[in-house]
Design an enzyme around this catalytic site. Sequence first.
Site, mmCIF file in Angstrom:
data_model
loop_
_atom_site.group_PDB
_atom_site.id
_atom_site.type_symbol
_atom_site.label_atom_id
_atom_site.label_comp_id
_atom_site.label_asym_id
_atom_site.label_seq_id
_atom_site.Cartn_x
_atom_site.Cartn_y
_atom_site.Cartn_z
ATOM 1 N N TYR A 55 -84.636 48.012 21.181
ATOM 2 C CA TYR A 55 -84.308 46.965 22.141
ATOM 3 C C TYR A 55 -85.379 46.920 23.227
ATOM 4 C CZ TYR A 55 -79.581 47.003 20.091
ATOM 5 O OH TYR A 55 -78.500 46.952 19.239
ATOM 6 N N TRP A 206 -70.408 44.226 16.978
ATOM 7 C CA TRP A 206 -71.275 43.501 17.891
ATOM 8 C C TRP A 206 -71.055 42.003 17.738
ATOM 9 C CZ3 TRP A 206 -75.330 40.335 16.049
ATOM 10 C CH2 TRP A 206 -75.757 40.544 14.721
#
Length: 337
Positions: A55, A206
């Site tokens: 990320y 998610w």
Amino acid sequence: MVSYRYLGSSGLKVSEITYGNWVTHGSQVDDTHAIATVHAALDAGITTFDTADVYANTAAEEVLGRALAGQRRESLEIFTKVYFPTGPKGPNDTGLSRKHIRDSVHGSLRRLGTDYIDLYQCHRFDYETPLEETFGAFADLVHQGKVLYIGVSEWTAEQLREGHAIAKDLGIQLVSNQPQYSMLWRVIEGKVVPTSTELGISQVVWSPMAQGVLSGKYLPGQPVPEGSRATDEKSGANFIKSFLREEVLEAVQRLKPVAAEAGLSMPQLAIAWVLQNPNVSAALVGASRPEQLADTVKASGITLDADTMAAIDTALSGVVYDDPEDTYRVSPKSRVA
């Protein structure tokens, strides 16, 4: 305050609403606002935080580490992941080889400012590395105390079964899978959830709001809102495209009276829906500002009655993705360089 659930068949409890920083920290949101949002999550009772080394090319881990500095470590559950390339993207900077796992975990520990990771997850399945090698490396980390539990992300039912068997033989626990799951994306229900339930593996899901589409802010026949995720290539714009079809947006608008009847906001309805699945341990939520969390955490502990669940299915009839075969299309067949 947020309720807690066990992670798989383990004795570890996690906050059923878990803070994730995929598209926010290190890219979409400046560090000051990111840290303030993490502190708001803590104030709301969220103790579980999910990130990944990839990320923002490791920056998200760094920001989360700074945001959690000074907190009582024993009161937190920190999740991160390994698979995708970081750094200079050399031939061994990707995948689930013993070398990449070893190098990656030490980088994650340093950036997060901790000496152990509660849940270390395979970010995807690696078709180019034997599972015995991957889980052998994980077993070493568990026995060294650097990792407590093992999880995976977007694995098929067959991959979960094989990984679970190898992990058991090595004396470690494979306790979770992290797939996409929402009212609109239900592909795990056919095979992954039944297999996981049998094996004692839970889902940490998610995008429970389908990249924000289930908030109802994307209107049929209208341009996407300025500054929204759909306009930002760094913030998951590619992921949201499949949900921006007119028929999907029209169906989502039909959810508004359902939410109103239940006394919930649209985000609360979306998050409460995924938490009705008993195989779900946690729903990952992100936020770009603290006040967003004040709304979403209220989904914790809510039970949707049968009439509300049926009304949701009626509103979304014809636009739900539920083909189990889609679970086989997520992990790349060769390593991402």
